[in-house]
Design a protein around this motif. Structure first.
Motif, mmCIF file in Angstrom:
data_model
loop_
_atom_site.group_PDB
_atom_site.id
_atom_site.type_symbol
_atom_site.label_atom_id
_atom_site.label_comp_id
_atom_site.label_asym_id
_atom_site.label_seq_id
_atom_site.Cartn_x
_atom_site.Cartn_y
_atom_site.Cartn_z
ATOM 1 N N SER A 134 22.266 22.481 39.924
ATOM 2 C CA SER A 134 21.135 23.370 39.679
ATOM 3 C C SER A 134 20.997 23.685 38.196
ATOM 4 N N GLU A 135 21.998 23.353 37.430
ATOM 5 C CA GLU A 135 21.979 23.680 36.016
ATOM 6 C C GLU A 135 22.362 22.430 35.247
ATOM 7 N N SER A 136 21.750 22.206 34.110
ATOM 8 C CA SER A 136 22.088 21.059 33.282
ATOM 9 C C SER A 136 22.218 21.511 31.842
ATOM 10 N N PHE A 137 22.696 20.628 31.003
ATOM 11 C CA PHE A 137 22.921 20.968 29.609
ATOM 12 C C PHE A 137 21.949 20.229 28.725
ATOM 13 N N LEU A 138 21.388 20.943 27.793
ATOM 14 C CA LEU A 138 20.444 20.394 26.836
ATOM 15 C C LEU A 138 21.151 20.359 25.491
ATOM 16 N N ASN A 139 21.223 19.198 24.870
ATOM 17 C CA ASN A 139 21.890 19.057 23.582
ATOM 18 C C ASN A 139 20.857 19.022 22.470
ATOM 19 N N ILE A 140 20.995 19.939 21.516
ATOM 20 C CA ILE A 140 20.144 19.959 20.332
ATOM 21 C C ILE A 140 21.091 20.017 19.142
ATOM 22 N N GLY A 141 21.160 18.917 18.422
ATOM 23 C CA GLY A 141 22.085 18.855 17.288
ATOM 24 C C GLY A 141 23.514 18.970 17.782
ATOM 25 N N ASP A 142 24.280 19.923 17.239
ATOM 26 C CA ASP A 142 25.666 20.124 17.642
ATOM 27 C C ASP A 142 25.799 21.163 18.743
ATOM 28 N N LYS A 143 24.710 21.814 19.082
ATOM 29 C CA LYS A 143 24.767 22.872 20.076
ATOM 30 C C LYS A 143 24.454 22.323 21.462
ATOM 31 N N SER A 144 25.090 22.886 22.450
ATOM 32 C CA SER A 144 24.845 22.512 23.825
ATOM 33 C C SER A 144 24.500 23.781 24.589
ATOM 34 N N GLU A 145 23.343 23.823 25.153
ATOM 35 C CA GLU A 145 22.877 25.004 25.848
ATOM 36 C C GLU A 145 22.688 24.683 27.325
ATOM 37 N N SER A 146 23.011 25.634 28.168
ATOM 38 C CA SER A 146 22.809 25.486 29.596
ATOM 39 C C SER A 146 21.365 25.839 29.911
ATOM 40 N N VAL A 147 20.700 24.963 30.653
ATOM 41 C CA VAL A 147 19.296 25.167 30.984
ATOM 42 C C VAL A 147 19.109 24.866 32.465
ATOM 43 N N VAL A 148 18.393 25.710 33.133
ATOM 44 C CA VAL A 148 18.041 25.440 34.518
ATOM 45 C C VAL A 148 16.717 24.696 34.505
ATOM 46 N N LEU A 149 16.724 23.496 35.080
ATOM 47 C CA LEU A 149 15.514 22.679 35.079
ATOM 48 C C LEU A 149 14.657 23.030 36.293
ATOM 49 N N SER A 150 13.436 23.429 36.045
ATOM 50 C CA SER A 150 12.513 23.667 37.152
ATOM 51 C C SER A 150 12.006 22.311 37.638
ATOM 52 N N ASP A 151 11.428 22.304 38.825
ATOM 53 C CA ASP A 151 10.907 21.053 39.371
ATOM 54 C C ASP A 151 9.825 20.471 38.475
ATOM 55 N N GLU A 152 8.974 21.316 37.940
ATOM 56 C CA GLU A 152 7.897 20.850 37.070
ATOM 57 C C GLU A 152 8.454 20.251 35.783
ATOM 58 N N HIS A 153 9.426 20.933 35.199
ATOM 59 C CA HIS A 153 10.050 20.435 33.977
ATOM 60 C C HIS A 153 10.755 19.109 34.256
ATOM 61 N N LEU A 154 11.430 19.005 35.377
ATOM 62 C CA LEU A 154 12.124 17.783 35.764
ATOM 63 C C LEU A 154 11.127 16.634 35.948
ATOM 64 N N LYS A 155 10.017 16.912 36.582
ATOM 65 C CA LYS A 155 8.985 15.887 36.780
ATOM 66 C C LYS A 155 8.440 15.402 35.445
ATOM 67 N N ASN A 156 8.220 16.339 34.517
ATOM 68 C CA ASN A 156 7.724 15.963 33.184
ATOM 69 C C ASN A 156 8.733 15.104 32.441
ATOM 70 N N GLU A 157 10.011 15.433 32.557
ATOM 71 C CA GLU A 157 11.055 14.645 31.891
ATOM 72 C C GLU A 157 11.136 13.236 32.477
ATOM 73 N N ILE A 158 10.997 13.127 33.790
ATOM 74 C CA ILE A 158 11.014 11.809 34.432
ATOM 75 C C ILE A 158 9.802 10.997 33.986
ATOM 76 N N LYS A 159 8.632 11.619 33.946
ATOM 77 C CA LYS A 159 7.424 10.927 33.484
ATOM 78 C C LYS A 159 7.585 10.467 32.038
ATOM 79 N N LYS A 160 8.226 11.301 31.225
ATOM 80 C CA LYS A 160 8.456 10.935 29.821
ATOM 81 C C LYS A 160 9.376 9.716 29.743
ATOM 82 N N CYS A 161 10.445 9.702 30.571
ATOM 83 C CA CYS A 161 11.354 8.540 30.603
ATOM 84 C C CYS A 161 10.607 7.269 30.982
ATOM 85 N N ILE A 162 9.758 7.379 31.977
ATOM 86 C CA ILE A 162 9.003 6.200 32.433
ATOM 87 C C ILE A 162 8.021 5.744 31.356
ATOM 88 N N ASN A 163 7.319 6.696 30.741
ATOM 89 C CA ASN A 163 6.340 6.341 29.706
ATOM 90 C C ASN A 163 6.970 5.815 28.433
#
Length: 190
Positions: free
Chosen positions: A144-173
């Motif tokens: 239910s929780e994933s980590f987002l890496n920005i530079g040297d920092k790693s932040e815990s982020v909960v991915l919503s279904d909409e955000h997850l769908k957008n990330e998958i679409k971005k990967c495909i595109n």
């Protein structure tokens, strides 16, 4: 080829030795004519062999072609051109589709904390251009929780279904030119 060159060399040596042995006389011009003929025959021997064996001409006669295709047509084994072309196009599309789906599954699972349950795609073939017109993806989040890496920092982020769908679409595109409206994503509960 090597034996041919050796034959030419030995023939030339023979001609030179024979010309040196015979004295200058009226017969010398006839001797040169005979020796020149021998050299010509040795040099042209591969061409003579080729012409007599007819290796340069296709061995199948036109009537044999006609008989072959007539037999196929009468025996019901003849496949019309358009039908054969369609089979080949379907085969190319299926191979491309399988490759795209396996690549996308690996890519999405590598970039996002999800498991891809199913990927189906529609492939189009226009002339020599092959492309994806539609893609359907069914995913299950691993956590239910994933980590987002920005530079040297790693932040815990909960991915919503909409955000997850957008990330998958971005990967495909990023890899395939598929319109976002033609990418259908279903997120299942884990």
């Amino acid at each position: 080829m090597r034996s041919y060159l050796l034959t030419i060399i030995w023939t030339m040596l023979f001609v030179v030795i024979v010309e040196m042995i015979f004295p200058v006389s009226e017969l010398k011009k006839y001797l040169k004519l005979v020796l020149s003929f021998i050299v010509l025959v040795v040099i042209a021997s591969p061409l003579v062999t080729l012409l007599t064996q007819q290796q340069w001409v296709e061995t199948t006669r036109p009537m044999e072609y006609i008989a072959f295709y007539q037999e196929q047509f009468e025996g019901g084994r003849y496949v019309p051109y358009e039908e054969e072309k369609k089979k080949q196009e379907e085969s190319v599309k299926q191979v491309y589709k399988d490759q795209v789906e396996s690549q996308m599954k690996l890519l999405i699972e590598a970039k996002l904390p999800i498991e891809v349950s199913q990927i189906t795609s529609e492939v189009t073939l226009n002339g020599s251009h092959i492309g994806i017109s539609e893609m359907q993806v069914v995913v299950t989040p691993l956590a239910s929780e994933s980590f987002l890496n920005i530079g040297d920092k790693s932040e815990s982020v909960v991915l919503s279904d909409e955000h997850l769908k957008n990330e998958i679409k971005k990967c495909i595109n990023d890899f395939y030119n598929v319109d976002n409206a033609n990418i259908y994503i279903t997120v299942q509960d884990s």
